[in-house]
Design an enzyme around this catalytic site. Structure first.
Site, short mmCIF file in Angstrom:
data_model
loop_
_atom_site.label_atom_id
_atom_site.label_comp_id
_atom_site.label_asym_id
_atom_site.label_seq_id
_atom_site.Cartn_x
_atom_site.Cartn_y
_atom_site.Cartn_z
CB SER A 68 -5.52 1.59 -2.25
OG SER A 68 -4.87 0.64 -3.04
CG ASP B 42 -1.06 4.72 -1.21
OD1 ASP B 42 -1.80 4.24 -2.09
OD2 ASP B 42 -1.31 4.65 0.01
CD GLU C 115 -2.79 1.16 0.02
OE1 GLU C 115 -2.59 2.02 -0.86
OE2 GLU C 115 -3.65 0.28 -0.08
#
Length: 533
Positions: A450, A253, A249
């Site tokens: 995400s 990002d 994650e």
């Protein structure tokens, strides 16, 4: 000394949680006490103008905001006295974020707040510290305290990313992958590298490796952005070496936001995965006078039903502050379709994406050629592959800018939208048509909403750089600009179906970046607030 319960602190334990014993009374923990605002009425009036889209993007400077709407010195002092009375240390007292962080033993916190702290076990989230009974505070500070977060340590959120699965995709979709630069081009993002802006990224675990970032941006042929790690509540950049965990994650990002807006500073706020850590990270980011982010990207969340009313209220209060400060907050709507992974047969939406002060980011599946996008549908790869989160909030009232919308349900029925609808916008999220990233040394393809939150955050950063001013709370403007979106009309996320205009799968649609920029251009007379921005 008599005490009263803090509103909304009746604790929700996830179904199936079992108490497995007492906590070590000597264990040291930190707790965040949130305080009321000065000039609450003035803030309410300002938010009414912001909600209606009548206020400039940044309604007040950070300096003015702190003076008018921070916590009072008197309230902070009361908490310090209360802490001293129970042998608790004050780690940080910050009137601007209206938070006081206390540290002490579990025994001292149990006595201070009249709660029982015990160890619980849950089949999905493991062991955590939980509490029984409401949180109580003395009469003389009851009116000042809006929330007490961190007495429990239950993991509050999960990351919303998915690796490309090994199985054959549904519906004959041809696997494809895109770099973030490819998607910025396909979505016609305006020319800008985001120079002068800061994108805040909130992370609740894991970390990134500089070697991954330098190799990734070098391979893309993109100037590596300036990435800084910010520690919140003792958490820090701590890569585990496991790309399947939170490292995945964190890294995706940064890589997505950095590839699309390489001129922007990327400030990564690392916090513990608890309601206290999550709320504190966003609060610290929007009040950060060093990095001054103009947009926040959040790729973590959990079903509204997993949050206590105190936690949701405290978090939403911080998100209101972001809107007043001209900081846009983008949040992933979830990867488990209309159920949000709850498994009770009902529909659920993900928080914080469901906050009316957040730009909720849903998911699509993209088919494209060198000439452009040829098809875009709702992301739904089935039970194994995931689907974009979306639906109708069970907590938040219908915002003014969603008035009159319809909810299309799978099967064709349409009903009026009665409460906050999620998401607001969308972008490529299917792992089958996913993003090329480099995580813990491995080239891989990922998807999930995400990925959509940092994509939109980077678009906003580009627009902010072009305008020389923050876009701020964008929702009212975007809902007036339907022509700025690629309307997604095919597919469903379980209970909800795509339809013309807004829907509970892809919101208003995916971006036509140039038109989004035009929709967010500063209105005449809404000049940038220069003081301390």
């Amino acid at each position: 000394m008599t005490k009263q319960p803090v509103s909304g602190t009746d604790k929700i334990h996830p179904e199936g949680a079992k108490c497995i014993g007492a906590c070590d009374p000597g264990e040291q923990i930190e707790v965040v006490v949130m305080l009321r605002r000065k000039d609450a009425e003035g803030f309410r009036q300002m938010m009414a103008r912001i909600d209606a889209g009548e206020a400039p993007a940044q309604s007040v400077s950070r300096e003015e905001f702190d003076k008018r709407f921070g916590a009072s010195d008197e309230d902070v002092e009361k908490i310090k006295q209360f802490a001293a009375q129970y042998g608790l240390a004050v780690v940080r007292a910050d009137p601007s974020t209206r938070s006081v962080v206390l540290k002490g033993s579990i025994d001292a916190f149990q006595k201070a707040f009249d709660v029982k702290l015990e160890r619980f076990q849950h089949h999905n989230i493991g062991e955590y510290r939980g509490r029984t009974g409401p949180v109580n505070v003395p009469d003389d500070i009851h009116d000042a305290v809006t929330a007490v977060l961190g007495l429990d340590s239950k993991p509050q959120a999960r990351p919303h990313f998915r690796f490309r699965p090994p199985f054959k995709p549904l519906r004959g979709v041809t696997p494809a992958s895109f770099s973030p630069v490819d998607l910025a081009r396909l979505y016609a993002f305006p020319d800008s590298d985001g120079a002068g802006e800061c994108i805040a990224i909130v992370e609740l675990g894991g970390g990134y490796r500089d070697s991954d970032l330098s190799a990734y941006f070098s391979k893309l042929g993109v100037k590596a952005p300036n990435v800084v790690a910010v520690s919140v509540d003792s958490a820090k950049n701590a890569p585990t070496g496991n790309p399947n965990g939170p490292d995945g994650e964190v890294t995706l990002d940064i890589e997505i936001a950095g590839a699309v807006a390489p001129g922007a500073r990327i400030a990564v706020y690392f916090a513990p995965n608890s309601d206290a850590g999550f709320v504190d990270a966003v609060n610290r980011a929007i009040h950060d006078n060093t990095n001054k982010p103009s947009v926040v990207s959040i790729s973590w969340g959990g079903p509204e039903s997993n949050w206590s009313s105190q936690s949701i209220s405290a978090f939403n209060d911080v998100l209101q502050s972001a809107a007043a400060l001209g900081v846009t907050v983008c949040a992933a709507s979830g990867d488990s379709g209309s159920s949000d992974g709850v498994g009770d047969g009902a529909d659920h939406v993900d928080f914080p994406a469901s906050s009316p002060y957040v730009l909720g980011c849903g998911g699509t599946s993209v088919t494209a050629t060198a000439q452009g996008i040829t098809q875009e549908v709702v992301w739904n790869d089935g039970d194994q592959g995931g689907a974009g989160g979306g639906g109708v909030s069970g907590v938040f009232a219908l915002p003014a800018w969603q008035t009159g919308l319809q909810v299309a349900r799978a099967g064709g029925r349409q009903t009026p939208l009665a409460k906050r609808g999620v998401p607001d916008v969308a972008g490529d999220a299917s792992p089958i048509t996913g993003y090329e990233v480099l995580i813990d040394g491995d080239d891989t393809v990922v998807g999930g909403t995400s990925a959509v939150a940092p994509l939109w955050a980077a678009l906003i950063a580009r627009i902010n750089a072009i305008n020389g001013s923050p876009s701020g709370f964008v929702n009212p403007k975007l809902y007036k600009a339907a022509a700025a979106f690629r309307d997604i009309t095919k597919g469903d996320n379980g209970s909800f179906a795509a339809a013309s205009g807004w829907d509970a799968c892809t919101g208003l649609g995916s971006p036509d970046g140039g038109k989004i920029a035009a929709a967010l251009a500063p209105a005449a007379g809404h000049a940038r607030v220069k003081a301390s921005q």
